[in-house]
Design a protein around this motif. Sequence first.
Motif, PDB file in Angstrom:
ATOM      1  N   ASP A 301     -35.563  64.293  -0.673  1.00 46.11           N
ATOM      2  CA  ASP A 301     -35.029  63.226   0.182  1.00 46.11           C
ATOM      3  C   ASP A 301     -34.665  63.774   1.556  1.00 46.11           C
ATOM      4  N   LEU A 302     -33.998  64.939   1.577  1.00 46.59           N
ATOM      5  CA  LEU A 302     -33.609  65.530   2.861  1.00 46.59           C
ATOM      6  C   LEU A 302     -34.838  65.926   3.670  1.00 46.59           C
ATOM      7  N   GLU A 303     -35.868  66.433   3.004  1.00 45.91           N
ATOM      8  CA  GLU A 303     -37.089  66.827   3.714  1.00 45.91           C
ATOM      9  C   GLU A 303     -37.702  65.636   4.441  1.00 45.91           C
ATOM     10  N   LEU A 304     -37.772  64.493   3.777  1.00 47.91           N
ATOM     11  CA  LEU A 304     -38.337  63.296   4.404  1.00 47.91           C
ATOM     12  C   LEU A 304     -37.504  62.863   5.611  1.00 47.91           C
ATOM     13  N   LYS A 305     -36.193  62.938   5.487  1.00 50.61           N
ATOM     14  CA  LYS A 305     -35.320  62.539   6.593  1.00 50.61           C
ATOM     15  C   LYS A 305     -35.447  63.515   7.765  1.00 50.61           C
ATOM     16  N   CYS A 306     -35.571  64.805   7.459  1.00 51.29           N
ATOM     17  CA  CYS A 306     -35.758  65.803   8.530  1.00 51.29           C
ATOM     18  C   CYS A 306     -37.082  65.572   9.251  1.00 51.29           C
ATOM     19  N   GLU A 307     -38.146  65.276   8.495  1.00 47.65           N
ATOM     20  CA  GLU A 307     -39.447  65.015   9.110  1.00 47.65           C
ATOM     21  C   GLU A 307     -39.374  63.784  10.027  1.00 47.65           C
ATOM     22  N   TYR A 308     -38.643  62.775   9.599  1.00 48.88           N
ATOM     23  CA  TYR A 308     -38.479  61.572  10.422  1.00 48.88           C
ATOM     24  C   TYR A 308     -37.740  61.900  11.726  1.00 48.88           C
ATOM     25  N   ILE A 309     -36.651  62.661  11.621  1.00 45.62           N
ATOM     26  CA  ILE A 309     -35.886  63.045  12.816  1.00 45.62           C
ATOM     27  C   ILE A 309     -36.757  63.882  13.749  1.00 45.62           C
ATOM     28  N   ASN A 310     -37.530  64.822  13.192  1.00 50.46           N
ATOM     29  CA  ASN A 310     -38.416  65.647  14.012  1.00 50.46           C
ATOM     30  C   ASN A 310     -39.429  64.793  14.768  1.00 50.46           C
ATOM     31  N   GLU A 311     -39.943  63.758  14.111  1.00 51.03           N
ATOM     32  CA  GLU A 311     -40.885  62.847  14.786  1.00 51.03           C
ATOM     33  C   GLU A 311     -40.205  62.127  15.946  1.00 51.03           C
ATOM     34  N   LEU A 312     -38.973  61.677  15.723  1.00 51.23           N
ATOM     35  CA  LEU A 312     -38.241  60.992  16.793  1.00 51.23           C
ATOM     36  C   LEU A 312     -38.037  61.902  17.996  1.00 51.23           C
TER      37      LEU A 312
END
Length: 347
Positions: A301-312
């Motif tokens: 779950d944290l990995e997906l959220k980190c990937e989303y933040i990195n995209e932003l």
Amino acid sequence: MKATTIFDTIQDSDGEHRVLNKAETIAAREKQNVIKEAFKDWIYRDPERREELERTYNAKFNQIKLPTYDGSYLRFPEMNPAIELKPHQKNAVHRIITGGNTLLHHVVGSGKTFTICAAIMKLRQYGLAKKPMIAVPNHLVQQWASEFRTLYPNAKLLIASKDDLDKENRQKFVSKVAMGDWDAVIIAQSSFAKIPISRERQVAKIREEISRIEETIEAAWDEQGMPRGAVKNLEKIKKNREAQLEKLLDDNKKDNVLIFENLGVDYLFVDEAHYYKNKFLFTKMNNVAGISTAASQRASDLELKCEYINELQGGDKGVVFAMKDLQIETEIKNRIDEEILNELIYV
């Protein structure tokens, strides 16, 4: 540089199968070691050849110099004037605002909390972050809020409680986070885990993992000497991911109100990040010591959220992990225990 393994193909009543040939495997690996040593001897025997290879290696590969960070120039408006950050804290703030994803791997008492609070306010001041979120251990939520306000008395903080995530309060909570101009949103790790990333991102991630597993299986079949057990293990992992994907696609009961992307969070700080270990991984190597294929839902779950933040943020930035240096902490604790023990013995 790969370990050679020799198999014999045997035909019996159960059909054709491969059996490890221990004697030939040992002999092959010993020969590999002889070749390695002969190669080293060949390189170092001729000084000119050694120096030429050294120059070539340094020119092509050995070009990395670790950056240094100096935050002595930073000024912190609105910070409590009675508090002065230490040089290492200012340097860490400088690294966070100028570098990419960051790990604050400090010993207890080094001031990680103040470092993160100062970095958040600096990111807000420079317009590099609009709505940072801090995920902290459950029992530290109020302590974090208190220390943040100690450092910045006028900070606009939203403290997410368990009641905010109840079904009847979710819409209000999402609106409060998304529409409010918060310096930071502080949330307990258990509540953070209850805010899922969108199902579309979860599905895309699992499909990407299945595709990579299939490519690895194909490569494993093409590679000579690959144990059949390793391929079976990969096929088992693939089947588990496919089952997870099917379950995700069939689950239409969850509402779409409480979705991480809807919060407007664009910077993420994770305290005690070592709680999120056991990220999903797979390998065609079998029974590798120290590598577990057990995946943690919390880490995924944290990995997906980190990937989303990195995209932003447009690259590998926007995420800061904080964790204490357990090795140094243990050494200090052992040293203190030893000193106490010596004192008791002396008394």
